[in-house]
Design an enzyme around this catalytic site. Structure first.
Site, PDB file in Angstrom:
ATOM      1  N   GLY A 108       0.797  -1.220   0.000  1.00 13.88           N
ATOM      2  CA  GLY A 108       0.000   0.000   0.000  1.00 13.88           C
ATOM      3  C   GLY A 108       0.824   1.261   0.000  1.00 13.88           C
ATOM      4  N   CYS A 109       2.139   1.162   0.143  1.00 14.20           N
ATOM      5  CA  CYS A 109       3.003   2.316   0.076  1.00 14.20           C
ATOM      6  C   CYS A 109       3.306   2.639  -1.389  1.00 14.20           C
ATOM      7  CB  CYS A 109       4.332   2.040   0.784  1.00 14.20           C
ATOM      8  SG  CYS A 109       4.459   2.816   2.366  1.00 14.20           S
ATOM      9  N   VAL A 110       3.242   3.932  -1.751  1.00 14.99           N
ATOM     10  CA  VAL A 110       3.570   4.264  -3.136  1.00 14.99           C
ATOM     11  C   VAL A 110       4.789   5.172  -3.210  1.00 14.99           C
ATOM     12  CG1 VAL A 110       1.405   3.857  -4.307  1.00 14.99           C
ATOM     13  CG2 VAL A 110       1.718   5.956  -3.002  1.00 14.99           C
TER      14      VAL A 110
END
Lengths: 110, 100, 135
Positions: A108-110
């Site tokens: 979920g980290c971009v």
């Protein structure tokens, strides 16, 4: 991408995350931190070790708010807050600490 | 002939079709999601249990293990083989038909 | 966030044969950041995702079954499993992984996440949702 350390080559992805989790060792974490001008203290290691245990148990790197809450539960409220964790890992506690811990980037980290 | 089935009987008709066409004396090997067909006590157990009289049915051990299916939950008569058994079955038969 | 919506993630496929179950699980974990009212549903072969004792060591795939145990940390605390789907597959609740979440408002008491429901109950639940994802 890759880097050399003590005569060994470590493969990484384009953002510097270790390609093979099983190749991780404390020297790798130390090297990555030095590259970011960060000196690893005992407080850093607490978080790094916590992340490795979390990954071992759940097979994912936790999202930052899950990490914050879990650290608070395990190491106490004075450590389970974003201020403390961002001071240790200014590039983002989940992202930066996961990198040193040899984990993939948190889901979920971009 | 060796038939391989890699789809769950609950979401595909490949096992049913395979059983309809496989002649007695054939080998059937269940692999990947096909191993769910080896489970005893399901709504699809009867069709495979019937076939085990005339057809040798095998299931791939590593795929059973990955899915948490222990041998004592399988239809009696189904033999569990490893990757080496897969190779042996392929060599022992003149043809391999994959029901994808 | 002004308004929370009811999100349902429906899981219909068995693990490992396709990438859908793992991708679906990741979508749930990512979506959890938006603090909506989330539940997961396991029907058809999706119930096999929760089978206990999965061990991928011999097949060389990633065993992602432990990740379901992290769902509680992400505040995903309602996992509905359809009773009829279990029965058709010769399974009972005892064949599933025990999954729990810790209730912060109740002194971190461990509570079960899995609820076995009938097809009719699921049908009503589905009707209540604002957003439904299907994997």
């Amino acid at each position: 991408m890759a880097f050399e350390l003590n005569g060994r080559t470590y493969e990484t992805d384009e953002e510097g995350y270790l390609a093979d989790l099983s190749e991780w060792n404390r020297e790798v974490a130390g090297y990555m931190a030095t590259e970011d001008d960060c000196d690893l203290s005992e407080n850093h290691w607490e978080v790094i070790n916590f992340l490795r245990e979390y990954y071992e148990e759940y097979q994912i790197a936790p999202a930052v708010r899950v990490l914050t809450k879990a650290i608070g539960k395990k190491l106490g409220k004075d450590k389970g807050n974003s201020k403390y964790l961002y001071e240790l890992f200014p590039y983002g506690p989940a992202k930066q600490a996961c990198k040193y811990a040899g984990l993939p980037k948190p889901t979920g980290c971009v | 002939m060796l038939h391989t089935v890699n789809k769950s009987p609950f979401e595909s008709t490949s096992l049913k079709t395979c059983l309809g066409l496989a002649q007695s004396g054939s080998d059937i090997l269940l692999i990947e999601d096909g191993v769910y067909g080896a489970l005893a006590g399901t709504i699809h157990t009867a069709m495979l249990a019937q076939a085990t009289g005339t057809i040798s049915v095998y299931a791939l051990g590593p795929d059973l293990k990955a899915r948490g299916l222990p041998e004592d939950r399988l239809i009696p008569g189904i033999k569990v083989v490893g990757y080496d058994g897969f190779v042996e079955l392929a060599c022992a038969n003149d043809k391999v038909q994959s029901w994808l | 966030m002004s308004e929370t919506k009811k999100f349902m993630y429906i899981n219909r496929r068995p693990p490992y044969g396709t990438v859908y179950p793992l991708e679906g699980l990741e979508v749930v974990l990512i979506g959890a950041a938006f603090e909506q009212e989330v539940c997961m549903v396991f029907i058809s072969d999706g119930v096999f995702q929760l089978r206990q004792g999965q061990d991928t060591i011999d097949s060389g795939m990633k065993n992602f079954s432990p990740t379901y145990r992290a769902l509680g940390d992400y505040e995903v605390t309602r996992l509905y499993v359809e009773r009829e789907s279990l029965e058709e597959r010769g399974l009972t609740e005892a064949d599933l992984m025990p999954l729990t979440w810790e209730d912060e408002d109740d002194d971190w008491a461990e509570k079960p996440s899995i609820q076995i429901v009938s097809r009719a109950q699921l049908s009503d639940l589905l009707e209540e949702q604002d957003v439904v994802f299907n994997f």
